[in-house]
Design an enzyme around this catalytic site. Structure first.
Site, short mmCIF file in Angstrom:
data_model
loop_
_atom_site.label_atom_id
_atom_site.label_comp_id
_atom_site.label_asym_id
_atom_site.label_seq_id
_atom_site.Cartn_x
_atom_site.Cartn_y
_atom_site.Cartn_z
N ARG A 271 -0.98 -9.53 22.20
CA ARG A 271 -0.36 -10.79 21.84
C ARG A 271 0.71 -10.51 20.78
NH1 ARG A 271 -4.05 -13.89 18.42
NH2 ARG A 271 -2.59 -13.37 16.78
N HIS A 275 -1.38 -16.66 17.64
CA HIS A 275 -2.37 -17.29 18.53
C HIS A 275 -1.85 -18.64 19.00
CE1 HIS A 275 -6.16 -18.58 20.21
NE2 HIS A 275 -6.16 -19.64 19.43
N TYR A 284 -3.51 -10.98 9.02
CA TYR A 284 -4.68 -10.22 9.46
C TYR A 284 -4.38 -9.00 10.32
CZ TYR A 284 -4.04 -13.33 13.53
OH TYR A 284 -3.51 -14.03 14.58
#
Length: 377
Positions: A271, A275, A284
């Site tokens: 990805r 998100h 993160y």
């Protein structure tokens, strides 16, 4: 860690048994189990699809940033997985998506502006699932795998499996992500699909992150190996390779249509974006990881292969880019023109035929609205 009785615990490995037909450098390679010959027209079609779907995604992200959409789920970097899976379908096959399958929606003929309506909050999904054999987006994580398995069991009972008729035999696809694989619904779907030999393909886009949870915390083994415990085959494919994804999905779908039961396909991808547009992935994950995966870009490798082998005519790449610009402009224009919904419309969107109870509720709502108009008159 080794148990004195049962031996070593299973471990993650970087690239176990990865099916690949086109390397990140644009080199064509072959696989003994999943090899196909692709025409120049097919290859150019894959390239066009991925470029336009990427533009769709970028444009929708920009619309959200400008306050025109409440939210957008990005697919940046996952174009090959979705186009490869989508183009392997036959018209009678049915797809149950998550909320990120914009590329599969494109392949099934859903207008991109209809996707925007959902994220703009003016409808609950305006496309007809029966028109495109593409279900409405599912927000509840993993729930669509149960829907797909139930639909596939219905296909069996309709006698649309294993007849040998290529226009009748039907496969069902359930799309989900690596994070959803930890949901009970997904595992329950595996149990029922295996028990009833349902004609369903479980297509997992393992994009490495379940929001902020890395894949290595989600599973001790590669996801495709989980299928073996349920009694059906699993395979891991390079999800940034549109050719390999197409070949693997074509085989899995045909297996389902022939009545041989479910298959688990793990598309190993990444990805590149967030998100959703409410997420900040820089909190993160490392930028080095993103840069590493940029070198595996699904569009770039197809373009390199096309150019290197003389499979594109002069101006082809430029014409696709111009088409992408036109798509972006249309999305902006038609997004702004989407009408606001009327609150009373919701009463007609629950059942195919309105029930007496809903009709009474609608009448009560209309009366309440009319009472406000009388006060202000």
């Amino acid at each position: 860690m080794t148990d004195p009785v049962f031996g070593p615990a299973p471990e993650q490995t970087a690239d176990p048994e990865l099916v690949q037909l086109l390397t990140p450098e644009g080199e064509r390679v072959h696989h003994p189990g999943f090899d196909l010959d692709f025409s120049a027209e097919q290859l150019r079609g894959f390239y066009r699809d991925m470029v336009l779907v990427r533009r769709l995604d970028i444009e929708a992200t920009a619309l959200q940033r400008h306050g025109e959409l409440g939210l957008w789920a990005q697919l940046l970097g996952q174009e090959a997985a979705q186009i490869g899976a989508g183009r392997a379908l036959r018209p009678q096959d049915f797809v149950f998506p998550t909320y990120r399958e914009h590329g599969v929606a494109w392949c099934r003929g859903v207008d991109p502006v209809q996707l925007l309506g959902l994220f703009r909050g003016v409808d609950q999904g305006s496309w007809d699932p029966n028109e495109n054999n593409f279900g409405l987006y599912t927000i509840v994580i993993g729930a669509q795998t149960l829907h797909a398995t139930g639909y596939a069991m219905g296909v069996q009972r309709d006698g649309a499996v294993g007849t040998g008729d290529p226009e009748r035999d039907t496969a069902v696809v359930a799309h989900f992500g690596d994070g959803a694989s930890s949901q009970g619904d997904v595992n329950e779907a595996f149990v029922f699909a295996a028990s009833y030999n349902a004609p369903v393909v479980f297509f997992c886009q393992n994009n490495q992150w379940a929001i902020s949870e890395p894949f290595e915390r989600q599973s001790r083994i590669p996801l495709y190996r989980r299928a073996h415990g349920f009694g059906f085959p699993g395979v891991r494919v390079d999800g940034n390779d549109v050719l390999a994804t197409y070949a693997v999905m074509q085989a899995a779908l045909q297996r389902a249509r022939d009545g041989q039961g479910p298959t688990f396909v793990e598309a190993y991808t990444y990805r590149m974006g967030a998100h959703t547009t409410t997420d900040d992935p820089t909190r993160y994950r490392l930028s080095d990881d993103v840069e590493h995966w940029k070198l595996k870009d699904p569009i770039a490798r197809v373009e390199v292969y096309l150019r290197r082998n003389g499979l594109v005519e002069d101006g082809f790449v430029e014409s696709v880019a111009a088409e992408a610009d036109e798509l972006g402009e249309r999305m902006r224009r038609e997004c702004h023109a989407l009408p606001d919904p009327q609150p009373r419309d919701i009463f007609g969107l629950v059942h195919a035929e309105q029930t007496a109870e809903l009709a009474a509720q609608q009448a009560a709502y209309d009366a309440q609205v009319a009472s406000f108009e009388e006060v202000t008159a």
